[in-house]
Structures are given as C-alpha cells and as structure tokens.
Design a protein around this motif. Sequence first.
Motif, PDB file in Angstrom:
ATOM      1  N   ARG A  49       0.864  -1.203   0.026  1.00 33.41           N
ATOM      2  CA  ARG A  49       0.012  -0.118   0.123  1.00 33.41           C
ATOM      3  C   ARG A  49       0.800   1.238  -0.011  1.00 33.41           C
ATOM      4  O   ARG A  49       0.525   2.198  -0.532  1.00 33.41           O
ATOM      5  N   ALA A  50       1.941   1.089   0.755  1.00 33.62           N
ATOM      6  CA  ALA A  50       2.598   2.388   0.904  1.00 33.62           C
ATOM      7  C   ALA A  50       3.475   2.670  -0.579  1.00 33.62           C
ATOM      8  O   ALA A  50       3.519   3.692  -0.708  1.00 33.62           O
ATOM      9  N   THR A  52       2.210   1.759  -3.491  1.00 28.49           N
ATOM     10  CA  THR A  52       1.169   2.396  -4.302  1.00 28.49           C
ATOM     11  C   THR A  52       0.623   3.665  -4.080  1.00 28.49           C
ATOM     12  O   THR A  52       0.685   4.534  -4.886  1.00 28.49           O
ATOM     13  N   TYR A  53       0.760   4.244  -2.723  1.00 30.59           N
ATOM     14  CA  TYR A  53       0.523   5.503  -2.483  1.00 30.59           C
ATOM     15  C   TYR A  53       1.497   6.528  -3.098  1.00 30.59           C
ATOM     16  O   TYR A  53       1.242   7.436  -3.617  1.00 30.59           O
ATOM     17  N   TYR A  54       2.766   6.108  -2.848  1.00 27.04           N
ATOM     18  CA  TYR A  54       3.930   6.600  -3.229  1.00 27.04           C
ATOM     19  C   TYR A  54       3.731   7.044  -4.878  1.00 27.04           C
ATOM     20  O   TYR A  54       4.111   7.808  -5.327  1.00 27.04           O
ATOM     21  N   GLU A  98      -2.981   7.676   5.081  1.00 23.48           N
ATOM     22  CA  GLU A  98      -2.862   7.811   3.552  1.00 23.48           C
ATOM     23  C   GLU A  98      -3.048   6.446   2.681  1.00 23.48           C
ATOM     24  O   GLU A  98      -3.634   6.446   1.486  1.00 23.48           O
ATOM     25  N   ILE A  99      -2.576   5.605   3.295  1.00 22.04           N
ATOM     26  CA  ILE A  99      -2.264   4.156   2.522  1.00 22.04           C
ATOM     27  C   ILE A  99      -3.675   3.280   2.498  1.00 22.04           C
ATOM     28  O   ILE A  99      -3.839   2.431   1.993  1.00 22.04           O
ATOM     29  N   ARG A 100      -4.667   3.984   3.175  1.00 25.18           N
ATOM     30  CA  ARG A 100      -5.940   3.100   3.467  1.00 25.18           C
ATOM     31  C   ARG A 100      -7.056   3.668   2.598  1.00 25.18           C
ATOM     32  O   ARG A 100      -8.040   3.235   2.658  1.00 25.18           O
ATOM     33  N   VAL A 104      -5.992   3.986  -3.153  1.00 25.34           N
ATOM     34  CA  VAL A 104      -4.856   3.086  -2.933  1.00 25.34           C
ATOM     35  C   VAL A 104      -5.480   1.691  -2.894  1.00 25.34           C
ATOM     36  O   VAL A 104      -4.805   0.773  -3.645  1.00 25.34           O
ATOM     37  N   VAL A 108      -3.729  -1.017  -5.442  1.00 24.86           N
ATOM     38  CA  VAL A 108      -2.626  -1.945  -4.774  1.00 24.86           C
ATOM     39  C   VAL A 108      -2.610  -3.395  -5.563  1.00 24.86           C
ATOM     40  O   VAL A 108      -1.421  -3.798  -5.572  1.00 24.86           O
TER      41      VAL A 108
END
Length: 233
Positions: A49-50, A52-54, A98-100, A104, A108
């Motif tokens: 997830r992190a 994907t967020y980035y 943010e990753i939830r 995302v 993901v």
Amino acid sequence: MNEIKYNLSRLRGKIIAIDGPAGTGKSTTATLVAARLGYTYLDTGAMYRALTYYALKHDVSPSDSVALGKLAAKLPITFKNKGDINRVFIAGHEVTEEIRTPEVTREVSEVSAHKGVRDAMVRQQMEMGKEGSIVAEGRDTTTVVFTHADLKIYLDASVEERARRRLIDLTRMGVATNLEELKKEIQRRDDFDSGRKHSPLTRAPGVIVLDTTELTIEDQVSQIVSLAMDRFR
Ligand code: DC
C-alpha cells in the motif's frame, strides 16, 4: 492436578505467518496476537500500500513494472508498533492513514502483482523477520516469505461477511459506499490476488485454516495464541 507449564522463553524467536483474503480480520488479529505474545507485527500489505500511495503521488503508473520495481527496491518503508497501534512511514514521513484510502485500495492489487515489486518487498520482509518473534500477515507470508514459519494460519470468511465488515470500517472513516459495491470490490481483489502469476494467494501445505465468518476477533486471537502456546511449548 495436571497443570500444563508453558515455558515463555520457548516463545522467543518464533515466526507466526497469517495469510488470507481481504476482510478476514488479518490485520487486527495479527496485531493483537503480536501484542499478547510480545512479538513484532509485520503488516506486509501495508508495504504494498505504501508503495502504491507513493507511486500514485509521483505519477508512476500502476502498470509500469520497471519503474515500480526500482521504486520498491529503494523506498524506505518502516513501522512503529506500540501495543495495538501500528504506524507506517515512508522515509520518516507518516502515511498510516493515507495508505488506506479507496484510491490506494483500488490500485494496490495491480502494483503488487509485478515480479520486481514482489522480489524487492519479499527481500525486505525476510530481513525484517530474521530475528523471529514476529507475526507476519499478508497474502504470501506462509507460501513465499516465511515458508519456515513455526505456525502458519490461513484466515477465511464469506464474501458477504467480509463486505459487511468493510462497510462498518469505511462508514466509520466517513467514506460513502454500499454493501453491493463492496462485495464486487472484494470479489475483484480476491480474483486478482488469487489468479496472478507471481505468488498468488493460496493455501500452503500444513497451513491451519480458520473460517472466521462466525468468529469474533477475540475468538480468532485466542485460538491463534492457544495454537502458538501448544506448538511452542
Ligand atoms: O492486506 P491488505 O488489504 O492491506 O493488502 C493490500 C494488497 O496488497 C492486497 O490486495 C494484495 C497485496 N498484498 C500482496 O500481494 N502480498 C502480501 N503479502 C500482502 C498484500
């Protein structure tokens, strides 16, 4: 009296790996099992997830396997566990919430399906778990990352029940959605995670399957802690 003596030092250094589809309560269960045993909790999904967020934030396409593989190899993702709170950071910057987001969550599965991404993440996860005393949770922790885990669990539940749980979580977060939409989203992610070429979600040999449809989180946690106590005695 026939008293069973648990030798707590035998708990040290062991690895518990928990896999299963979205919405089976893996994160909450793994967090609480880790807190109860004094272990570290490793949320492998949070790493995907992190990333994907980035990637979304920096305009890297979820289909760009080369760019994502390179990014996965260098993105410094770290965790801070305290009791049942698990915070996630990228280069020291907190991204726990943010990753939830639904955005995302939507992307993901595609990001995590690339081989280069998986190789980089698995390498980091193996490193994080090398001292043991860890509860790792995700889709491939029993089949790829920690094939030597001392206890392997597969959590499952009906799509209906998983969508109902997700609806409660999202409503609490103020996200407008409905049960039918969530069932479709969960089914889509299940199909993608189980059907992908690299490290698909599957049941490892020797894994203990727990159907959580009728279980409370407390039931799941105490069953896994008992299994660990028995096995590590
Ligand atoms: O558990 P989660 O919903 O936070 O996981 C997010 C996504 O990451 C999930 O759709 C599949 C992927 N994932 C994975 O491919 N391998 C893992 N070990 C953990 C998660």
